[in-house]
Design an enzyme around this catalytic site. Structure first.
Site, PDB file in Angstrom:
ATOM      1  N   HIS A  61    -108.108  76.779 -32.245  1.00  0.00           N
ATOM      2  CA  HIS A  61    -107.228  77.289 -30.893  1.00  0.00           C
ATOM      3  C   HIS A  61    -107.003  78.362 -30.892  1.00  0.00           C
ATOM      4  CE1 HIS A  61    -103.989  78.806 -34.068  1.00  0.00           C
ATOM      5  NE2 HIS A  61    -104.439  79.334 -33.181  1.00  0.00           N
ATOM      6  N   ASN A  69    -107.880  75.479 -36.509  1.00  0.00           N
ATOM      7  CA  ASN A  69    -108.932  75.007 -35.494  1.00  0.00           C
ATOM      8  C   ASN A  69    -108.886  75.006 -34.459  1.00  0.00           C
ATOM      9  OD1 ASN A  69    -106.857  75.646 -34.930  1.00  0.00           O
ATOM     10  ND2 ASN A  69    -104.673  74.194 -34.352  1.00  0.00           N
ATOM     11  N   ASP A 111     -98.810  85.205 -26.313  1.00  0.00           N
ATOM     12  CA  ASP A 111     -98.451  84.243 -26.038  1.00  0.00           C
ATOM     13  C   ASP A 111     -97.020  84.654 -27.060  1.00  0.00           C
ATOM     14  OD1 ASP A 111     -99.602  84.692 -28.840  1.00  0.00           O
ATOM     15  OD2 ASP A 111    -100.241  83.282 -28.710  1.00  0.00           O
ATOM     16  N   GLU A 144    -103.479  74.795 -28.614  1.00  0.00           N
ATOM     17  CA  GLU A 144    -103.974  73.774 -29.378  1.00  0.00           C
ATOM     18  C   GLU A 144    -104.713  72.765 -29.395  1.00  0.00           C
ATOM     19  OE1 GLU A 144    -102.998  74.669 -32.547  1.00  0.00           O
ATOM     20  OE2 GLU A 144    -100.707  75.112 -32.631  1.00  0.00           O
TER      21      GLU A 144
HETATM   22  P1  PGA Z   1    -105.118  85.217 -37.739  1.00  0.00           P
HETATM   23  O1  PGA Z   1    -104.697  84.400 -37.015  1.00  0.00           O
HETATM   24  O2  PGA Z   1    -105.748  86.280 -36.779  1.00  0.00           O
HETATM   25  O3  PGA Z   1    -104.012  85.230 -38.486  1.00  0.00           O
HETATM   26  O4  PGA Z   1    -106.217  84.774 -38.323  1.00  0.00           O
HETATM   27  C1  PGA Z   1    -105.473  83.942 -35.142  1.00  0.00           C
HETATM   28  C2  PGA Z   1    -105.350  83.216 -34.129  1.00  0.00           C
HETATM   29  O5  PGA Z   1    -104.075  81.977 -34.722  1.00  0.00           O
HETATM   30  O6  PGA Z   1    -105.250  82.960 -33.327  1.00  0.00           O
END
Ligand code: PGA
Length: 261
Positions: free
Chosen positions: A138, A136, A67, A143
């Site tokens: 995702h 959450n 992404d 999301e």
């Molecule tokens: P993080 O993010 O590795 O910074 O915890 C993970 C994500 O949002 O996929």
């Protein structure tokens, strides 16, 4: 899906790097899907070490990142282009012409999304995709509520993700609200998946993804359906798994006392 419990963040990272390195040695021109975020940094550090000390060769590898924020140029220090250069690309011997990160500045974002899917197809599909998980649930910027069959497209970030990511920006207002992301359908077509989670903050999402029903409201739960997915978690991220699950993972009642790494 195989859940792998490791004692620490470092053990989790080493395990993931070992899987990547093993696949790469077996297939030097593999197609590797990459993720940003703080979670895979330890794995990237270990891969860089293997490149420098053991000659792990990335020269024939093709990469696709999951992404990118819409509206941030690659030179912006919070763009995922920039992040990947700093975290990995500048330290290993990838061929820049085989490196792909969605173009967040493209004037026609929809066309870029279609092109990205086409490039993945032309490359023969992703052999191994690395994933983190949001608090959450995702995966990439898919999301809660994202279609489980979705393809690469533009998505609006939830308030919670904007809040989670604000720590990297000067303030919350600077966090972009839109991103280009591979879809869940795109991710699920990868030959293998490694999904990483560490820390207390991920414990609820890990429990829901591993033990809960498969639902669009917890996008990572779809990984249960993948035949070659490795969900590698550290002790704190695993802390809310049910006693039965912990016993299964550790071979000890209630997962106690020591969890082997
Ligand atoms: P993080 O993010 O590795 O910074 O915890 C993970 C994500 O949002 O996929």
């Amino acid at each position: 899906m195989l859940v792998m419990l490791r004692s620490t963040y470092e053990d989790m990272s080493r395990e993931a790097a070992n899987i990547v390195a093993e696949r790469l040695r077996r297939k030097p021109d593999m197609v590797l899907g990459l993720a940003t975020g703080s979670t895979p940094l330890g794995m990237y550090r270990e891969l860089i070490r293997m490149h420098i000390e053991e000659g792990l060769d990335f020269s024939k590898v093709t990469t696709f990142n999951l992404d990118e924020y819409v509206g941030l140029p690659p030179s912006h220090d919070q763009s995922y282009h920039y992040f990947m250069k700093e975290a990995l690309f500048d330290h290993i011997n990838l061929n820049p012409s085989r490196v792909h990160v969605p173009m967040g500045m493209a004037p026609d974002v929809e066309a870029i999304c279609e092109w990205y899917e086409e490039r993945i197809r032309q490359a023969g599909g992703i052999d191994l995709q690395i994933l983190g998980i949001g608090s959450n649930g995702h995966i990439a910027f898919n999301e809660p509520g994202s279609s489980l069959g979705s393809r690469t497209r533009i998505k609006t970030l939830t308030e919670r993700t904007i809040r989670d990511n604000a720590r990297f920006f000067a303030n919350k207002e600077e966090v972009p609200h839109l991103a280009i992301t591979m879809g869940i359908g795109t991710i699920m077509e990868a030959g293998e998946l490694i999904i990483l989670a560490n820390g207390e903050k991920k414990a609820d999402a890990v429990k829901a993804s591993v033990e809960g029903p498969i639902t669009a409201m917890m996008p990572a739960s779809i990984v249960q359906m993948h035949r070659k997915a490795y969900f590698i978690v550290d002790e704190t991220a695993a802390s809310k798994l049910s006693p039965d699950m912990l016993e299964e993972l550790t071979g000890r009642p209630n997962g106690q006392p020591a969890m082997h790494s």
